[in-house]
Design an enzyme around this catalytic site. Structure first.
Site, PDB file in Angstrom:
ATOM      1  CB  THR A 148     -22.734  10.396   0.844  1.00 13.38           C
ATOM      2  OG1 THR A 148     -23.910  10.589   0.072  1.00 13.38           O
ATOM      3  CG2 THR A 148     -22.107  11.733   1.136  1.00 13.38           C
TER       4      THR A 148
ATOM      5  CB  ILE B 193     -12.002  17.268   6.716  1.00 14.63           C
ATOM      6  CG1 ILE B 193     -11.079  17.579   5.533  1.00 14.63           C
ATOM      7  CG2 ILE B 193     -11.638  18.135   7.921  1.00 14.63           C
ATOM      8  CD1 ILE B 193     -11.259  18.961   4.962  1.00 14.63           C
TER       9      ILE B 193
ATOM     10  CG  HIS C 229     -15.099  19.418   9.306  1.00 14.70           C
ATOM     11  ND1 HIS C 229     -14.392  20.299   8.532  1.00 14.70           N
ATOM     12  CD2 HIS C 229     -15.808  18.653   8.438  1.00 14.70           C
ATOM     13  CE1 HIS C 229     -14.660  20.081   7.256  1.00 14.70           C
ATOM     14  NE2 HIS C 229     -15.521  19.082   7.166  1.00 14.70           N
TER      15      HIS C 229
ATOM     16  CE  LYS D 299     -17.789  22.192   7.131  1.00 13.43           C
ATOM     17  NZ  LYS D 299     -18.987  21.416   6.831  1.00 13.43           N
TER      18      LYS D 299
ATOM     19  NE  ARG E  88     -20.984  19.380  -0.228  1.00 13.73           N
ATOM     20  CZ  ARG E  88     -20.447  19.727  -1.394  1.00 13.73           C
ATOM     21  NH1 ARG E  88     -21.114  19.559  -2.521  1.00 13.73           N
ATOM     22  NH2 ARG E  88     -19.233  20.256  -1.450  1.00 13.73           N
TER      23      ARG E  88
ATOM     24  CB  SER F  68     -20.361  18.446   5.023  1.00 15.19           C
ATOM     25  OG  SER F  68     -19.099  18.597   5.606  1.00 15.19           O
TER      26      SER F  68
ATOM     27  CB  CYS G 232       1.971   2.905  -7.295  1.00 12.94           C
ATOM     28  SG  CYS G 232       2.078   2.771  -9.056  1.00 12.94           S
TER      29      CYS G 232
ATOM     30  CB  CYS H 138       0.576   2.980 -12.697  1.00  9.74           C
ATOM     31  SG  CYS H 138       0.048   1.437 -11.921  1.00  9.74           S
TER      32      CYS H 138
ATOM     33  CB  CYS I 291      -1.007  -4.042  -9.208  1.00 10.30           C
ATOM     34  SG  CYS I 291      -2.176  -2.740  -8.849  1.00 10.30           S
TER      35      CYS I 291
HETATM   36  C1  LIG Z   1     -18.380  16.367  -1.634  1.00 12.30           C
HETATM   37  C2  LIG Z   1     -18.529  15.979  -0.186  1.00 12.30           C
HETATM   38  C3  LIG Z   1     -17.576  16.337   0.760  1.00 12.30           C
HETATM   39  C4  LIG Z   1     -17.725  15.993   2.097  1.00 12.30           C
HETATM   40  N1  LIG Z   1     -16.703  16.240   2.972  1.00 12.30           N
HETATM   41  C5  LIG Z   1     -16.848  15.883   4.266  1.00 12.30           C
HETATM   42  C6  LIG Z   1     -15.767  16.072   5.171  1.00 12.30           C
HETATM   43  O1  LIG Z   1     -14.649  16.447   4.787  1.00 12.30           O
HETATM   44  N2  LIG Z   1     -15.973  15.805   6.483  1.00 12.30           N
HETATM   45  C7  LIG Z   1     -17.181  15.372   6.951  1.00 12.30           C
HETATM   46  O2  LIG Z   1     -17.325  15.211   8.155  1.00 12.30           O
HETATM   47  N3  LIG Z   1     -18.205  15.116   6.098  1.00 12.30           N
HETATM   48  C8  LIG Z   1     -18.055  15.341   4.768  1.00 12.30           C
HETATM   49  N4  LIG Z   1     -19.055  15.075   3.891  1.00 12.30           N
HETATM   50  C9  LIG Z   1     -20.291  14.488   4.402  1.00 12.30           C
HETATM   51  C10 LIG Z   1     -20.178  12.989   4.620  1.00 12.30           C
HETATM   52  O3  LIG Z   1     -19.556  12.349   3.519  1.00 12.30           O
HETATM   53  C11 LIG Z   1     -21.585  12.421   4.819  1.00 12.30           C
HETATM   54  O4  LIG Z   1     -22.204  13.160   5.829  1.00 12.30           O
HETATM   55  C12 LIG Z   1     -21.601  10.957   5.206  1.00 12.30           C
HETATM   56  O5  LIG Z   1     -20.817  10.189   4.323  1.00 12.30           O
HETATM   57  C13 LIG Z   1     -23.046  10.466   5.196  1.00 12.30           C
HETATM   58  O6  LIG Z   1     -23.042   9.106   5.521  1.00 12.30           O
HETATM   59  P1  LIG Z   1     -24.391   8.271   5.477  1.00 12.30           P
HETATM   60  O7  LIG Z   1     -24.078   6.949   6.064  1.00 12.30           O
HETATM   61  O8  LIG Z   1     -25.508   9.066   6.052  1.00 12.30           O
HETATM   62  O9  LIG Z   1     -24.747   8.150   3.919  1.00 12.30           O
HETATM   63  P2  LIG Z   1     -24.211   7.149   2.812  1.00 12.30           P
HETATM   64  O10 LIG Z   1     -22.763   6.961   2.880  1.00 12.30           O
HETATM   65  O11 LIG Z   1     -24.776   7.607   1.502  1.00 12.30           O
HETATM   66  O12 LIG Z   1     -24.881   5.764   3.218  1.00 12.30           O
HETATM   67  C14 LIG Z   1     -26.220   5.451   2.956  1.00 12.30           C
HETATM   68  C15 LIG Z   1     -26.282   4.030   2.453  1.00 12.30           C
HETATM   69  O13 LIG Z   1     -27.639   3.627   2.315  1.00 12.30           O
HETATM   70  C16 LIG Z   1     -27.719   2.740   1.230  1.00 12.30           C
HETATM   71  N5  LIG Z   1     -29.119   2.655   0.815  1.00 12.30           N
HETATM   72  C17 LIG Z   1     -29.882   3.621   0.249  1.00 12.30           C
HETATM   73  N6  LIG Z   1     -31.125   3.156   0.020  1.00 12.30           N
HETATM   74  C18 LIG Z   1     -31.155   1.877   0.479  1.00 12.30           C
HETATM   75  C19 LIG Z   1     -32.170   0.879   0.537  1.00 12.30           C
HETATM   76  N7  LIG Z   1     -33.403   1.100   0.081  1.00 12.30           N
HETATM   77  N8  LIG Z   1     -31.857  -0.330   1.045  1.00 12.30           N
HETATM   78  C20 LIG Z   1     -30.591  -0.579   1.512  1.00 12.30           C
HETATM   79  N9  LIG Z   1     -29.594   0.335   1.468  1.00 12.30           N
HETATM   80  C21 LIG Z   1     -29.884   1.548   0.976  1.00 12.30           C
HETATM   81  C22 LIG Z   1     -26.795   3.377   0.210  1.00 12.30           C
HETATM   82  O14 LIG Z   1     -26.390   2.451  -0.785  1.00 12.30           O
HETATM   83  C23 LIG Z   1     -25.645   3.872   1.077  1.00 12.30           C
HETATM   84  O15 LIG Z   1     -24.592   2.931   1.150  1.00 12.30           O
HETATM   85  C24 LIG Z   1     -18.908  15.348   2.528  1.00 12.30           C
HETATM   86  C25 LIG Z   1     -19.858  14.958   1.577  1.00 12.30           C
HETATM   87  C26 LIG Z   1     -19.637  15.226   0.235  1.00 12.30           C
HETATM   88  C27 LIG Z   1     -20.591  14.705  -0.781  1.00 12.30           C
END
Ligand SMILES: Cc1cc2nc3c(=O)[nH]c(=O)nc-3n(C[C@H](O)[C@H](O)[C@H](O)COP(=O)(O)OP(=O)(O)OC[C@H]3O[C@@H](n4cnc5c(N)ncnc54)[C@H](O)[C@@H]3O)c2cc1C
Length: 448
Positions: A39, A46, A48, A245, A307, A331, A377, A410, A415
């Site tokens: 994710t 952002i 926030h 949002k 999400r 989020s 670019c 591009c 590149c």
């Molecule tokens: C469309 C969208 C818009 C958003 N906009 C915002 C924003 O503007 N501002 C904001 O604050 N938040 C935003 N968010 C929320 C934000 O992106 C997430 O809350 C955040 O990235 C979550 O991070 P995480 O580390 O919990 O999850 P992830 O980034 O998903 O990390 C989890 C990791 O665990 C790994 N994993 C899973 N299972 C295993 C396993 N069994 N063994 C080893 N590794 C594993 C995965 O490969 C992954 O790399 C948005 C989310 C989305 C989808």
């Protein structure tokens, strides 16, 4: 003391960085070949201000504190950021009431907010529709390069002694007499403490340790346009709905116009496809707020993110003492990540009486710039790309995410071969063996 973190998204990497203040052995397990490939790779970026999460929730608590920490972290870690402030625009009388609700919430959450009337908002943001009736303004909001955030935080955690195990999924874990046993396809390990930050898959990991909750995927699609198509003064939101949002119109830190996301509940945790209907919704919604956005066909990239939606809507942060769930980090999870990390690491350090290291390196050096220009670019030089590979980027995509080579107008047409040549030289592998991403030859990825 040995600690495992499962998942190297922004949450897992931030916890690793915070924990690396202490004399503990840290191992981060990631099933993908790089950090931030879940994710954390595809979101709006952002930071926030924290005015719209319900007061009293974990989301509200960690968002406002996370915003303050990011102002400091982007400087320490050299992460591209633009602190433009957020505006939520009202297009109807009903929206004006929503702005009042948001203002009250903002005040309760301790966030600096003010309401602008129609005249003020049009003067401040001339790109807005003439039918804007007012706006809520939050000056502390900003936007960062979210993929670079996980990379920078990871590089700093590594500089402070953390170990990252890429391509090493956790496939099983269980309580054991001497701690918690973690099984991966490579090895069995024993840890004193395990932190589950596995994003969309945190529910399956938790279940193996006897915790029961469900995470469901909610997709968001985006359109990205080239730089300087429209220069906005603020990050622009519509009035929010119960599930999202809304479609944001913003300039990324690099200056691209980005619009999105929509919000669609889906069943697959791997479905990152974009759809005609989804992108049309995003485009027409954005056009209502900022009529001057370019035609949809001028977009240089479309993408989607998922999400991790928790049951109940709030972050799930629970522990039995040895095992922590940091799950359902929907989020504003990017914003909240440093604050979540700070809080749980403080709790762990107090509980286990951990001793801070004498020396913690709090900065990350940027990549040096010099030599030939490889990506015209984005004006990316040879030295930046060589340094990215030396710091661990093994594929074309990993180099792109670190340097922006190939992310311009591009989209790598010019590149790509030059980047592949540098990767092949630095990694001492044949040119044709350089992959776009793990297991994906360049030609196949370009046909996708
Ligand atoms: C469309 C969208 C818009 C958003 N906009 C915002 C924003 O503007 N501002 C904001 O604050 N938040 C935003 N968010 C929320 C934000 O992106 C997430 O809350 C955040 O990235 C979550 O991070 P995480 O580390 O919990 O999850 P992830 O980034 O998903 O990390 C989890 C990791 O665990 C790994 N994993 C899973 N299972 C295993 C396993 N069994 N063994 C080893 N590794 C594993 C995965 O490969 C992954 O790399 C948005 C989310 C989305 C989808």
């Amino acid at each position: 003391m040995r600690v495992a973190i499962i998942g190297a998204g922004i949450v897992g990497t931030s916890i690793a960085r915070e924990l690396s203040h202490y004399s503990v052995e840290i191992h981060v397990f990631e099933k993908n070949e790089d950090v931030g490939m879940g994710t954390s790779k595809a979101n709006t970026g952002i930071i926030h201000a924290g005015f719209d999460d319900p007061p009293g929730t974990l989301r509200a608590k960690y968002c406002a504190r996370g915003n303050a920490l990011w102002h400091q972290w982007v400087k320490e870690l050299n992460i591209p950021a633009a602190w433009r402030g957020e505006i939520v625009v009202a297009l109807s009388d009903n929206d004006l009431k929503t702005l009042e609700d948001l203002r009250r919430r903002g005040i309760e959450n301790g966030v600096d907010v003010e309401i602008w009337d129609a005249e003020k908002v049009k003067k401040e943001e001339p790109n807005l529709t003439k039918s804007a009736k007012g706006a809520l303004y939050a000056p502390t909001g900003g936007v960062i390069e979210s993929f670079m955030a996980s990379i920078a935080v990871m590089e700093n955690a590594v500089a402070n002694g953390a170990h990252f195990h890429f391509n090493e999924p956790v496939i099983h874990l269980e309580e054991f007499s001497e701690g918690i046993k973690i099984k991966t396809p490579r090895e069995d390990y024993i840890f004193d403490l395990v932190i589950n930050a596995a994003g969309l898959y945190a529910d399956s990991i938790a279940k193996k340790m006897g915790f029961d909750f469900k995470i469901t995927p909610r997709k968001g699609e985006y359109l990205l346009f080239k730089k300087n198509t429209i220069n906005l003064n603020y990050i622009i939101f519509p009035a929010p709905t119960k599930i999202s949002k809304g479609v944001v119109v913003e300039n990324t830190p690099a200056g691209n116009l980005m619009i999105g996301p929509n919000a669609q509940n889906i069943s697959s945790k791997e479905d990152l496809s974009t759809t005609q209907d989804g992108l049309e919704y995003v485009y027409s919604f954005a056009k209502k707020i900022v009529p001057g956005i370019p035609p949809r066909r001028d977009s240089i990239k479309q993408f989607a993110g998922l999400r991790a939606e928790p049951e109940g809507g709030d972050f799930i942060i629970t522990t039995d003492g040895e095992f922590w769930n940091v799950a359902g980090i929907r989020s504003p999870g990017l914003t909240a990540a440093p604050a979540i990390a700070e809080d749980i690491v403080n709790k762990i350090a107090n509980e286990l009486d951990l001793k801070p290291k004498e020396r913690f390196i709090n900065y990350r050096k940027p990549y040096p710039v010099g030599g030939k220009i490889i990506c015209e670019c984005e004006a990316v030089s040879e030295m930046e790309i060589r340094e990215a590979v030396r710091r661990g980027a093994a594929t074309v995509e990993a180099v792109q995410r670190r340097t922006r080579a190939g992310m311009g107008t591009c989209q790598a047409t010019f590149c790509l071969a030059r980047v592949m040549k540098i990767i092949s030289e630095e990694r001492n592998i044949p040119f044709e063996k350089v992959e776009f991403k793990k297991g994906a030859p360049v030609v196949i990825e370009k046909l996708r």
